[in-house]
Design a protein around this motif. Structure first.
Motif, PDB file in Angstrom:
ATOM      1  N   GLU A  39       1.472   1.669  -3.067  1.00 30.34           N
ATOM      2  CA  GLU A  39       0.544   0.917  -2.232  1.00 30.34           C
ATOM      3  C   GLU A  39      -0.666   0.435  -3.023  1.00 30.34           C
ATOM      4  OE1 GLU A  39      -0.204   3.892   0.610  1.00 30.34           O
ATOM      5  OE2 GLU A  39       1.740   3.674   1.570  1.00 30.34           O
ATOM      6  N   ALA A  40      -0.699   0.813  -4.334  1.00 25.25           N
ATOM      7  CA  ALA A  40      -1.886   0.481  -5.117  1.00 25.25           C
ATOM      8  C   ALA A  40      -2.040  -1.027  -5.253  1.00 25.25           C
ATOM      9  CB  ALA A  40      -1.777   1.114  -6.495  1.00 25.25           C
ATOM     10  N   LYS A  41      -3.197  -1.492  -5.000  1.00 24.47           N
ATOM     11  CA  LYS A  41      -3.496  -2.907  -5.178  1.00 24.47           C
ATOM     12  C   LYS A  41      -4.774  -2.995  -5.987  1.00 24.47           C
ATOM     13  CE  LYS A  41      -1.233  -4.845  -1.204  1.00 24.47           C
ATOM     14  NZ  LYS A  41      -0.825  -3.590  -0.553  1.00 24.47           N
ATOM     15  N   ASP A  42      -5.006  -4.163  -6.522  1.00 24.45           N
ATOM     16  CA  ASP A  42      -6.203  -4.302  -7.324  1.00 24.45           C
ATOM     17  C   ASP A  42      -7.396  -4.558  -6.432  1.00 24.45           C
ATOM     18  OD1 ASP A  42      -7.512  -4.164  -9.650  1.00 24.45           O
ATOM     19  OD2 ASP A  42      -6.926  -6.134 -10.392  1.00 24.45           O
ATOM     20  N   PHE A  43      -7.667  -3.584  -5.549  1.00 24.57           N
ATOM     21  CA  PHE A  43      -8.785  -3.772  -4.623  1.00 24.57           C
ATOM     22  C   PHE A  43     -10.115  -3.425  -5.267  1.00 24.57           C
ATOM     23  CE2 PHE A  43      -7.085   0.521  -3.727  1.00 24.57           C
ATOM     24  CZ  PHE A  43      -8.226   1.286  -3.942  1.00 24.57           C
ATOM     25  N   LEU A  44     -10.058  -2.826  -6.490  1.00 27.01           N
ATOM     26  CA  LEU A  44     -11.303  -2.450  -7.167  1.00 27.01           C
ATOM     27  C   LEU A  44     -11.251  -2.923  -8.628  1.00 27.01           C
ATOM     28  CD1 LEU A  44     -14.001  -0.844  -6.930  1.00 27.01           C
ATOM     29  CD2 LEU A  44     -12.739   1.150  -7.739  1.00 27.01           C
ATOM     30  N   LYS A 137     -17.561  -1.017  -0.308  1.00 25.31           N
ATOM     31  CA  LYS A 137     -16.789  -1.083   0.956  1.00 25.31           C
ATOM     32  C   LYS A 137     -15.363  -0.599   0.748  1.00 25.31           C
ATOM     33  CE  LYS A 137     -19.001  -4.968   3.261  1.00 25.31           C
ATOM     34  NZ  LYS A 137     -18.931  -6.421   3.191  1.00 25.31           N
ATOM     35  N   GLU A 138     -14.718  -1.086  -0.329  1.00 18.87           N
ATOM     36  CA  GLU A 138     -13.302  -0.742  -0.563  1.00 18.87           C
ATOM     37  C   GLU A 138     -13.138   0.756  -0.788  1.00 18.87           C
ATOM     38  OE1 GLU A 138     -10.733  -2.549  -0.234  1.00 18.87           O
ATOM     39  OE2 GLU A 138     -11.338  -4.638  -0.438  1.00 18.87           O
ATOM     40  N   THR A 139     -14.076   1.362  -1.516  1.00 20.22           N
ATOM     41  CA  THR A 139     -13.913   2.786  -1.850  1.00 20.22           C
ATOM     42  C   THR A 139     -14.339   3.683  -0.687  1.00 20.22           C
ATOM     43  OG1 THR A 139     -16.038   2.656  -2.999  1.00 20.22           O
ATOM     44  CG2 THR A 139     -14.071   2.543  -4.357  1.00 20.22           C
ATOM     45  N   LYS A 227      -6.037   6.958  -4.502  1.00 23.67           N
ATOM     46  CA  LYS A 227      -6.222   6.443  -3.147  1.00 23.67           C
ATOM     47  C   LYS A 227      -7.530   5.658  -2.991  1.00 23.67           C
ATOM     48  CE  LYS A 227      -7.075   8.349   1.386  1.00 23.67           C
ATOM     49  NZ  LYS A 227      -7.937   9.456   1.711  1.00 23.67           N
ATOM     50  N   VAL A 228      -8.614   6.230  -3.523  1.00 25.28           N
ATOM     51  CA  VAL A 228      -9.939   5.654  -3.283  1.00 25.28           C
ATOM     52  C   VAL A 228     -10.259   4.522  -4.257  1.00 25.28           C
ATOM     53  CG1 VAL A 228     -12.400   6.236  -3.424  1.00 25.28           C
ATOM     54  CG2 VAL A 228     -10.831   7.745  -2.221  1.00 25.28           C
ATOM     55  N   MET A 229      -9.732   4.625  -5.495  1.00 24.63           N
ATOM     56  CA  MET A 229     -10.106   3.636  -6.497  1.00 24.63           C
ATOM     57  C   MET A 229      -8.918   2.827  -7.015  1.00 24.63           C
ATOM     58  SD  MET A 229     -13.173   5.752  -8.418  1.00 24.63           S
ATOM     59  CE  MET A 229     -13.680   4.399  -9.462  1.00 24.63           C
ATOM     60  N   GLY A 230      -7.704   3.093  -6.480  1.00 22.58           N
ATOM     61  CA  GLY A 230      -6.540   2.283  -6.860  1.00 22.58           C
ATOM     62  C   GLY A 230      -6.032   2.552  -8.260  1.00 22.58           C
ATOM     63  N   PHE A 231      -6.368   3.714  -8.840  1.00 21.52           N
ATOM     64  CA  PHE A 231      -5.901   4.045 -10.178  1.00 21.52           C
ATOM     65  C   PHE A 231      -4.448   4.505 -10.114  1.00 21.52           C
ATOM     66  CE2 PHE A 231      -9.870   5.019 -12.916  1.00 21.52           C
ATOM     67  CZ  PHE A 231     -10.594   4.013 -12.316  1.00 21.52           C
ATOM     68  N   ALA A 232      -3.746   4.426 -11.260  1.00 25.23           N
ATOM     69  CA  ALA A 232      -2.382   4.955 -11.367  1.00 25.23           C
ATOM     70  C   ALA A 232      -2.362   6.038 -12.431  1.00 25.23           C
ATOM     71  CB  ALA A 232      -1.420   3.844 -11.742  1.00 25.23           C
ATOM     72  N   GLN A 233      -1.385   6.926 -12.296  1.00 19.65           N
ATOM     73  CA  GLN A 233      -1.275   8.006 -13.280  1.00 19.65           C
ATOM     74  C   GLN A 233      -0.540   7.504 -14.509  1.00 19.65           C
ATOM     75  OE1 GLN A 233       0.164  11.768 -11.716  1.00 19.65           O
ATOM     76  NE2 GLN A 233       1.109  12.163 -13.699  1.00 19.65           N
ATOM     77  N   LEU A 234      -1.157   7.642 -15.682  1.00 21.47           N
ATOM     78  CA  LEU A 234      -0.511   7.206 -16.923  1.00 21.47           C
ATOM     79  C   LEU A 234       0.425   8.263 -17.439  1.00 21.47           C
ATOM     80  CD1 LEU A 234      -3.240   5.624 -19.220  1.00 21.47           C
ATOM     81  CD2 LEU A 234      -1.606   4.496 -17.756  1.00 21.47           C
ATOM     82  N   VAL A 235      -0.024   9.502 -17.445  1.00 19.29           N
ATOM     83  CA  VAL A 235       0.742  10.550 -18.129  1.00 19.29           C
ATOM     84  C   VAL A 235       0.241  11.893 -17.632  1.00 19.29           C
ATOM     85  CG1 VAL A 235      -0.874  10.602 -20.078  1.00 19.29           C
ATOM     86  CG2 VAL A 235       1.470  11.284 -20.462  1.00 19.29           C
ATOM     87  N   SER A 236       1.094  12.905 -17.704  1.00 23.11           N
ATOM     88  CA  SER A 236       0.606  14.239 -17.340  1.00 23.11           C
ATOM     89  C   SER A 236       1.075  15.266 -18.365  1.00 23.11           C
ATOM     90  CB  SER A 236       1.070  14.630 -15.940  1.00 23.11           C
ATOM     91  OG  SER A 236       2.403  15.045 -15.969  1.00 23.11           O
ATOM     92  N   PHE A 237       0.278  16.309 -18.514  1.00 23.86           N
ATOM     93  CA  PHE A 237       0.603  17.407 -19.428  1.00 23.86           C
ATOM     94  C   PHE A 237       0.532  18.681 -18.624  1.00 23.86           C
ATOM     95  CE2 PHE A 237      -1.905  14.209 -21.702  1.00 23.86           C
ATOM     96  CZ  PHE A 237      -0.972  13.786 -22.630  1.00 23.86           C
ATOM     97  N   ASP A 238       1.509  19.552 -18.801  1.00 22.14           N
ATOM     98  CA  ASP A 238       1.406  20.816 -18.085  1.00 22.14           C
ATOM     99  C   ASP A 238       1.124  21.939 -19.076  1.00 22.14           C
ATOM    100  OD1 ASP A 238       3.770  21.478 -19.293  1.00 22.14           O
ATOM    101  OD2 ASP A 238       4.995  21.047 -17.528  1.00 22.14           O
ATOM    102  N   ASP A 239       1.162  23.174 -18.530  1.00 25.36           N
ATOM    103  CA  ASP A 239       0.753  24.285 -19.394  1.00 25.36           C
ATOM    104  C   ASP A 239       1.740  24.522 -20.536  1.00 25.36           C
ATOM    105  OD1 ASP A 239       2.497  24.916 -17.430  1.00 25.36           O
ATOM    106  OD2 ASP A 239       1.679  26.891 -17.002  1.00 25.36           O
TER     107      ASP A 239
END
Ligand code: FE2
Length: 402
Positions: A39-44, A137-139, A227-239
């Motif tokens: 649902e991410a859009k470039d709203f910000l 307003k968007e955030t 949700k609030v800023m429309g960012f996407a996750q690039l990468v994740s690292f776990d333990d």
């Protein structure tokens, strides 16, 4: 239209412009993107980092440190001489990086409270936008807690519109609209022209800013940025990626649509001893900015300069360099100066990167600074995590906080 850079398992960025494309990539890669991303859009739309503001105990002396040790140039000043009664701010810059150092001039109040609770630290990560009213307003309509409702500041040089929202801990994001402003920084500031102007060290822009949050809070704050800023996750690292014999942490990297703003978020993970994130949370008294990564085009020049000016870096055992080129392959630089300075090397599918981390730059073992030179690589130095965290643990042990 959706503009998102996704960092997928094959370590390629995809510029995605439709939900259909996302679905196709999901089918091909078996990667399941969070629903929010669909649902991410470039709203910000964010143009870049406008400035980073630190609340500090003594802004005048902190400004001297960032000029003399880090090569920042004096830019603007606000205080008693410009009509302020309760605070003073020094603004410094180096290429595209601007930092603001603010102290209170009176007892009590929010700046003293912040410094009392956290020590010196980052209060605001200000983001440069075309429309600060709409950003607010968007955030806020997506659940952000208001910090500053939109304000228009004006002087003879034009106007700046400012608004702001809360993020993790007591940290905030300000939205800065400055297209109608031609002054030195913003209304209320005057040009600051001290005679003392040490040379720059080649720092160019803020590559990423990392937040440390408490146990089980990483996903909550990643969802906030999605949700609030429309960012996407690039990468994740776990333990499993980020653990040593003693400590562990988990990390996810969130990025805005055009990739100019990257915010990794760390949380502690279970280990035999206290992790660096727990040490941070203890001394910062909560969540906050762990490190700022500043980019350079010539890390050997920059780090040599910084070291000569008194900056202390984490060091890895010299055995790190015995087989590093087997791991990362050919690089443009000579290995000897990298080894002498303690600069780390890592490679991904798109190139390599050089990086080094300071010891904490404040009294408390909280914030530090990373210097990074990217030669194609868009990642964050995963191959160095183990050596790096062992170096941090040696420092923790010397502080009795491991
Ligand atoms: Fe980093």
């Amino acid at each position: 239209m959706i503009f998102i850079n996704y960092y997928l398992p094959k370590k390629k960025y995809y510029i995605i412009q439709s939900i259909q494309e996302i679905m196709e990539i999901q089918d091909k890669t078996s990667l399941k993107l969070p629903k929010e991303n669909l649902e991410a859009k470039d709203f910000l739309p964010l143009l870049g980092t406008d400035y980073v503001e630190l609340y500090v105990g003594n802004a005048k002396q902190a400004a001297y440190y960032y000029m003399s040790a880090w090569g920042f140039q004096p830019l603007a000043y606000a205080g008693l001489e410009t009509g302020l009664k309760d605070r003073v701010s020094y603004v410094l810059e180096q290429d595209k990086i601007r930092i603001v150092l603010t102290s209170s001039l009176v007892p009590g109040g929010p700046i003293n409270k912040h410094v009392d609770s956290h020590g010196d630290g980052v209060k605001a990560i200000a983001l440069w936008v075309d429309d600060a009213v709409n950003s607010y307003k968007e955030t806020t309509s997506r659940g952000a807690k208001s910090y500053l409702s939109p304000q228009t500041l004006e002087d003879d040089n034009g106007k700046v519109v400012l608004s702001g929202i809360h993020t993790y801990g007591e940290t905030v994001h300000l939205f800065v609209e400055r297209s109608d402003y031609h002054g030195v920084f913003m209304p209320g500031y005057k040009k600051w022209l001290p005679r003392y102007k040490p040379s720059e060290v080649g720092l160019r822009y803020i590559d990423h800013m990392v937040g440390n949050v408490g146990w089980n809070e990483m996903n909550k704050w990643c969802e906030f940025y999605a949700k609030v800023m429309g960012f996407a996750q690039l990468v994740s690292f776990d333990d499993k990626d980020i653990s040593t014999d003693y400590t562990a942490l988990m990390s996810k990297v969130m990025s805005n649509g055009n990739g100019r703003i990257k915010f990794p978020i760390n949380e502690p993970a279970d280990g035999r001893k206290k992790s660096q994130i727990e040490e941070y949370i203890q001394f910062y008294n909560g969540a906050g900015v762990q490190h700022m990564a500043m980019a350079t085009n010539n890390i050997i020049h920059t780090v040599s300069n910084l070291r000569d000016r008194g900056i202390e870096f984490l060091t890895v055992p010299s055995s790190y360099y015995d087989d590093v080129l087997d791991r990362v392959g050919e690089i443009d630089e000579e290995l000897e100066p990298l080894k002498d300075l303690g600069i780390l090397i890592d490679r991904d599918d798109e190139g390599y990167l050089l990086q080094i981390f300071t010891k904490p730059v404040l009294d408390r073992p909280t914030m530090f600074i990373e210097i990074i030179q990217r030669k194609g690589a868009k990642s964050f130095g995963k191959g160095n995590f183990k050596a790096l965290f062992e170096a941090i643990e040696r420092e923790q042990a010397s502080r009795g906080t491991l």
